[in-house]
Design an enzyme around this catalytic site. Structure first.
Site, mmCIF file in Angstrom:
data_model
loop_
_atom_site.group_PDB
_atom_site.id
_atom_site.type_symbol
_atom_site.label_atom_id
_atom_site.label_comp_id
_atom_site.label_asym_id
_atom_site.label_seq_id
_atom_site.Cartn_x
_atom_site.Cartn_y
_atom_site.Cartn_z
ATOM 1 N N ASP A 109 -60.770 -59.426 -27.984
ATOM 2 C CA ASP A 109 -60.642 -58.597 -26.778
ATOM 3 C C ASP A 109 -61.755 -58.823 -25.758
ATOM 4 O O ASP A 109 -61.663 -58.322 -24.635
ATOM 5 C CB ASP A 109 -60.635 -57.108 -27.159
ATOM 6 C CG ASP A 109 -59.321 -56.666 -27.785
ATOM 7 O OD1 ASP A 109 -58.306 -57.368 -27.601
ATOM 8 O OD2 ASP A 109 -59.319 -55.627 -28.470
ATOM 9 N N LYS A 156 -59.633 -50.755 -22.091
ATOM 10 C CA LYS A 156 -58.310 -51.360 -21.902
ATOM 11 C C LYS A 156 -57.263 -50.545 -22.636
ATOM 12 O O LYS A 156 -57.536 -49.792 -23.578
ATOM 13 C CB LYS A 156 -58.287 -52.813 -22.404
ATOM 14 C CG LYS A 156 -58.574 -53.013 -23.899
ATOM 15 C CD LYS A 156 -57.367 -52.862 -24.794
ATOM 16 C CE LYS A 156 -57.710 -53.098 -26.268
ATOM 17 N NZ LYS A 156 -56.604 -52.725 -27.183
#
Length: 310
Positions: free
Chosen positions: A146, A12
């Site tokens: 996350d 990401k």
């Protein structure tokens, strides 16, 4: 019959990372916009009957990964994910886990979180746990801030610790160049540096809201506008701890990137390009400038965690 299940989860980049002051439990509330990139962590899960968990690691040739910095014991997030899933669903079997690394370690790109998400999906399938995606998302939030996004993928707004996700509308594809460093940065250390800088009035507190210009750029598929809207409250602290990151950002600017930002807590720098060809040109410039230990290109948004067919 024992079978091996393989799942992959994406890296990401944070397009926006706004950090609030720490709460009483020490955690910082976040407003962030994630985008998943097509750099992958792959986890293979093979059930075993003795209840034990083992972990092995493979780093493909050319991957920007230092294998010596990946723990192969119960401190690894993939191991923790398998153990949590087994406890939650009352599974007595063990599992042999094998991680194929494709995301930099301690690079601000959530490689460890991707391992956890891929391990949840692979083990749930290998053990035939009957877990729903919603149940896996709940477990993901217990493993790290996350991890839910690694499961979700695409582009999303994250609130609280980053784990309250809302899909974000995007148009088209965005092309990135990622400049990585062999030396990592500790996420807690970067957050502590942010707190120090704010206490010393070296860094102001950002408006705690989703950036409207950034969201409009995503919906329009406008890389130039998106590049101008990239923001990260942890960029200054990361650069303070690793001053050479300034040279990376300067090189991205010299290569005419639409924008560049330290990804998450760093030290990876993500540069946004106008096209795939422009990304290759930026990558060549960064390699020639020798400001990073590895340079790779990637595109987003990528899917979330999925089982990979044999």
């Amino acid at each position: 019959m024992t079978r091996t299940v393989r799942a992959k989860a994406p890296a990401k980049v944070n397009l926006q990372l706004t950090v609030g002051p720490p709460s009483s439990d020490g955690y910082h509330p976040l407003v962030t916009v994630f985008q998943a990139l097509d750099l992958w962590e792959t986890v293979e899960a093979t059930p075993r009957t003795d209840g034990e968990i083992t972990l092995a690691l493979e780093v493909p040739a050319g991957a920007p990964v230092d294998a010596t910095r990946v723990p192969l014991d119960e401190s690894n997030l993939a191991w923790k994910a398998a153990a949590l899933l087994a406890r939650t669903f009352g599974i007595d079997d063990g599992v042999d886990l094998r991680i194929v690394k494709g995301v930099p370690v301690a690079g601000g790109m959530a490689g460890g979180s991707a391992d956890a998400a891929a391990a949840l999906v692979a083990c749930a399938e290998a053990w035939d746990a009957g877990a729903t995606r919603a149940q896996l998302a709940t477990l993901a939030a217990r493993l790290g801030a996350d991890v839910p996004f690694s499961l979700h993928g695409h582009t999303a707004v994250g609130l609280d610790r980053g784990d309250r996700l809302t899909p974000a509308m995007t148009h088209g594809e965005f092309h990135w160049v990622l400049a990585t460093q062999s030396e990592g940065l500790s996420t807690p250390t970067v957050f502590a540096e942010l707190d120090r800088r704010r206490a010393a009035r070296e860094q102001a507190t950002s408006d705690f809201e989703v950036d409207g210009a950034l969201m409009r750029a995503l919906m329009a598929g406008d890389a130039v506008a998106l590049g101008q809207a990239l923001t990260n409250d942890l960029e200054g602290p990361a650069m303070s701890l690793m001053p050479r990151l300034e040279a990376v950002l300067d090189a991205c600017d010299a290569a005419d990137a639409c924008g560049a930002i330290v990804s998450g807590s760093g030290p990876t720098v993500a540069a946004l390009a106008r096209s795939r060809q422009h990304a290759l040109a930026i990558a060549a410039h960064l390699k020639a400038a020798k400001v990073a230990d590895a340079v790779v290109t990637a595109s987003g948004p990528a899917s979330g965690t999925v089982v990979v067919a044999d």
